[in-house]
Design a protein around this motif. Structure first.
Motif, PDB file in Angstrom:
ATOM      1  N   TRP A 109     -20.595 -32.669  17.894  1.00 15.08           N
ATOM      2  CA  TRP A 109     -21.015 -31.273  17.696  1.00 15.08           C
ATOM      3  C   TRP A 109     -22.477 -31.109  18.089  1.00 15.08           C
ATOM      4  N   ALA A 123     -17.203 -16.855  28.599  1.00 14.88           N
ATOM      5  CA  ALA A 123     -18.453 -17.106  27.873  1.00 14.88           C
ATOM      6  C   ALA A 123     -18.511 -18.478  27.229  1.00 14.88           C
ATOM      7  N   ARG A 152      -7.202 -20.990  12.978  1.00 14.96           N
ATOM      8  CA  ARG A 152      -6.606 -21.062  14.317  1.00 14.96           C
ATOM      9  C   ARG A 152      -5.704 -22.274  14.543  1.00 14.96           C
ATOM     10  N   PHE A 173      -9.022 -24.232  23.606  1.00 13.73           N
ATOM     11  CA  PHE A 173     -10.285 -23.564  23.860  1.00 13.73           C
ATOM     12  C   PHE A 173     -11.289 -24.510  24.497  1.00 13.73           C
ATOM     13  N   LEU A 174     -11.300 -25.764  24.002  1.00 14.04           N
ATOM     14  CA  LEU A 174     -12.268 -26.737  24.510  1.00 14.04           C
ATOM     15  C   LEU A 174     -11.940 -27.178  25.934  1.00 14.04           C
TER      16      LEU A 174
END
Ligand code: HEC
Length: 133
Positions: free
Chosen positions: A47, A91, A76, A84-85
């Motif tokens: 992270w 964006a 989610r 998503f990753l």
């Protein structure tokens, strides 16, 4: 009564209030000790390495380009986050994470999710001004 006696009484009262409230905080609400978890810790480093915090918040703290991710895991689910990753959006950048990096990151997000809620609308306020989590 002279002013110096009144000052001493006020000082005693304030010291007493300070000590009893401190005692209350330390005995009634002890800090919960959490043993370190290896995979979650590795996820936290990922992270930080990929600077997710530049655009996302955890517990409301961080960048504001993307949404707060404190409760993204329960909201989610793993597949959504993985997608998503790996695909990104206009964006949100694509991240080429290895399988183990991705698993650690998910373990970190799962741990954060279990630690509390970030949406203030879901908070329950206690009589002493603290938040029930
Ligand atoms: C350059 C800014 C930026 C960085 C860095 C970034 N994100 Fe994002 N992220 C976004 C934006 C903006 C969105 C919302 C995109 C959209 O809805 O199209 C998003 C959305 C997401 C979502 C979906 C949230 C939801 O509820 O739909 C997840 C999960 C996510 N990001 C995880 C991460 C992780 C994990 C990292 C670090 C590895 C990261 N992001 C780094 C900008 C960023």
């Amino acid at each position: 009564m002279s002013t110096s006696v009144i000052k001493k009484i006020v000082l005693l009262f304030l010291s007493g209030a300070f000590l009893s409230y401190s005692g209350f905080l330390y005995t009634v609400m002890p800090v919960k000790y959490k043993p370190s978890k290896q995979q979650e810790d590795a996820g936290k480093l990922i992270w930080q390495d990929y600077n997710c915090n530049a655009c996302h918040q955890i517990y409301g703290l961080g960048g504001y380009l993307g949404p707060d991710l404190t409760n993204v895991y329960s909201k989610r689910g793993e597949e959504y986050i993985k997608t998503f990753l790996t695909t990104g959006t206009g964006a949100m950048p694509v991240f080429h994470l290895s399988q183990s990096e991705s698993n650690s990151l998910l373990a970190f997000l799962k741990d954060i999710d279990a630690s509390g809620k970030s949406d203030p609308r879901t908070f329950t306020l206690n009589y002493d001004g603290t938040i029930d989590q």
